[in-house]
Design an enzyme around this catalytic site. Structure first.
Site, short mmCIF file in Angstrom:
data_model
loop_
_atom_site.label_atom_id
_atom_site.label_comp_id
_atom_site.label_asym_id
_atom_site.label_seq_id
_atom_site.Cartn_x
_atom_site.Cartn_y
_atom_site.Cartn_z
N SER A 180 0.87 -6.69 5.29
CA SER A 180 0.36 -7.33 4.17
C SER A 180 0.63 -8.85 4.10
CB SER A 180 0.53 -6.64 2.74
OG SER A 180 0.15 -7.39 1.72
N LYS A 191 0.86 -1.26 0.06
CA LYS A 191 0.03 0.05 -0.04
C LYS A 191 1.02 1.26 -0.06
CE LYS A 191 0.90 1.08 4.49
NZ LYS A 191 1.63 2.34 4.83
N PRO A 204 10.42 -3.91 -0.13
CA PRO A 204 11.31 -3.59 0.95
C PRO A 204 10.81 -3.75 2.30
CG PRO A 204 10.23 -1.68 0.01
CD PRO A 204 9.86 -2.71 -0.85
N ASP A 230 -1.81 -1.73 10.73
CA ASP A 230 -1.67 -1.52 9.27
C ASP A 230 -2.22 -2.79 8.59
OD1 ASP A 230 -0.81 0.91 8.72
OD2 ASP A 230 1.07 0.41 8.07
N GLY A 264 3.81 -1.33 4.18
CA GLY A 264 3.11 -2.20 4.67
C GLY A 264 3.26 -3.47 4.52
O1 C5P Z 1 0.37 -1.40 15.31
P1 C5P Z 1 1.65 -1.63 15.09
O2 C5P Z 1 2.21 -2.94 15.75
O3 C5P Z 1 2.02 -1.74 13.63
O4 C5P Z 1 2.60 -0.50 15.67
C1 C5P Z 1 3.82 -0.39 15.85
C2 C5P Z 1 4.31 0.83 16.87
O5 C5P Z 1 3.99 2.04 16.08
C3 C5P Z 1 3.40 0.81 18.15
O6 C5P Z 1 3.90 0.06 19.11
C4 C5P Z 1 3.58 2.49 18.42
O7 C5P Z 1 4.53 2.66 19.07
C5 C5P Z 1 3.56 3.05 16.87
N1 C5P Z 1 2.21 3.48 16.56
C6 C5P Z 1 1.66 4.61 17.19
N2 C5P Z 1 0.39 4.91 16.56
C7 C5P Z 1 -0.37 4.23 15.54
C8 C5P Z 1 0.33 3.25 14.98
C9 C5P Z 1 1.66 2.96 15.50
O8 C5P Z 1 2.22 5.40 17.99
N3 C5P Z 1 -1.34 4.72 14.94
#
Ligand code: C5P
Length: 317
Positions: free
Chosen positions: A104, A10, A94, A136, A100
């Site tokens: 994905s 994405k 990458p 994501d 993402g």
């Molecule tokens: O949800 P995901 O595992 O992808 O998020 C990874 C890290 O990115 C989270 O632990 C957080 O530190 C940060 N994050 C955030 N706000 C979001 C998405 C991610 O602070 N909306």
């Protein structure tokens, strides 16, 4: 035979970050758009126990920290299934690229496992499972043009933009998303509290404008681009913290613009950059020109929701 799934990437068409929440995440407003670049995931469920991930790319962890592993665990639980899950990741996208890819890959695992086990979860349950594994992920259960709110995990299908030629530039560096969020907090410590509301209003106005969104079923006037969204002046907040740290990325965005991009931006927290183009020929010319400058550039296209779902499962496997 394994189930073979295309795991599409994405890009973010605009991304706005709010203040940190009590749970440590940040509220977001973004428009996700699936594109044709993809990894390939092969899934099988055989006799035995455990989850085994294989990937020829050494940058990809094959242990329980891989999002595919976490997804496989949950799917086995949710579907009350038993067996040994084997997941092969053919890495083309990458790593830590803002496309993402890891997210994905996890959704491709879910889709492959459901097919292999001949069992399906209702869509609302799939969305819940996806959101638990990462912010994501849910967008890849929708595909096409997707509005993302909450921490990015709350997704709404939008009227699709027509397939649009793009050029993606993948730099050598990888950007850590948690670090980029932390840098954003530092930069905006003085407060940005009303900002998401303003952005929400601008998006809402754009969605009901005569040439876009619901009223135009995604067709722009020339039928080839998404100029109305671009004209609203979309931005990616991450550029403000990532570009000062990696000045070469700002230069690459400039190179995309000079190569004729109608709009160029960082995707997610980067390091991937993309440009939108008027035609496939213009995108191909830009790809050529950027490669001559030593950049890893790839001309491709955005994928509408129906194209996405038509291509996700590789036929006959
Ligand atoms: O949800 P995901 O595992 O992808 O998020 C990874 C890290 O990115 C989270 O632990 C957080 O530190 C940060 N994050 C955030 N706000 C979001 C998405 C991610 O602070 N909306």
């Amino acid at each position: 035979m394994p189930v073979t799934v295309r795991s599409f990437a994405k890009i973010n068409l605009g991304l706005y970050i709010g203040p940190p929440r009590a749970d440590g995440f940040h509220d977001l407003r973004t428009v996700y758009q699936t594109i044709a670049l993809h990894d390939v995931i092969r899934v099988r469920v055989v006799r035995g126990t455990g989850i085994a991930i294989t990937c020829a790319d050494r940058r990809v962890p094959c242990d329980a920290s891989n999002t595919c592993y976490r997804m496989a665990e949950r799917v086995m639980e949710e579907l009350d299934a038993s067996g040994r899950v084997e997941i092969e990741i053919e890495k083309r996208l990458p790593v830590q690229g803002g496309l993402g890819a890891g997210s994905s890959n996890a959704i491709a695992t879910l889709i492959g496992m459901e097919r292999a086990l001949k069992k399906r979860m209702p869509q609302a349950r799939r969305l819940r499972v996806a959101a638990v594994v990462g912010s994501d992920l849910p967008l890849f259960l929708v595909g096409g043009t997707v509005l993302g709110v909450g921490r990015g995990e709350e997704v709404y299908p939008m009227a699709d933009f027509p397939a649009t030629p793009i050029v993606v530039v993948t730099p050598e560096v990888g950007v850590s998303t948690p670090r980029a969020f932390a840098d954003w907090d530092q930069l905006t410590a003085s407060g940005v509290s009303d900002r998401l509301l303003e952005v929400g209003r601008a998006m809402s106005a754009w969605l009901v404008s005569p040439n876009t969104g619901a009223s135009a079923r995604g067709r722009s006037r020339d039928g080839s681009l998404l100029p109305d969204l671009v004209r609203t002046g979309i931005e990616n907040d991450f550029e403000r913290v990532v570009f000062p740290q990696y000045p070469e990325l700002r230069d690459m965005k400039g190179a995309l613009e000079r190569a004729g991009a109608v709009y160029a931006s960082l995707s997610g927290s980067g390091a991937t950059l993309y440009g939108l183009f008027q035609s496939r020929a213009a995108a191909a010319r830009a790809e050529n020109r950027l490669r001559k400058q030593g950049l890893r550039a790839l001309a491709t296209t955005t994928l509408t929701r129906s194209q996405y779902w038509k291509k996700v499962l590789v036929a006959g496997r």
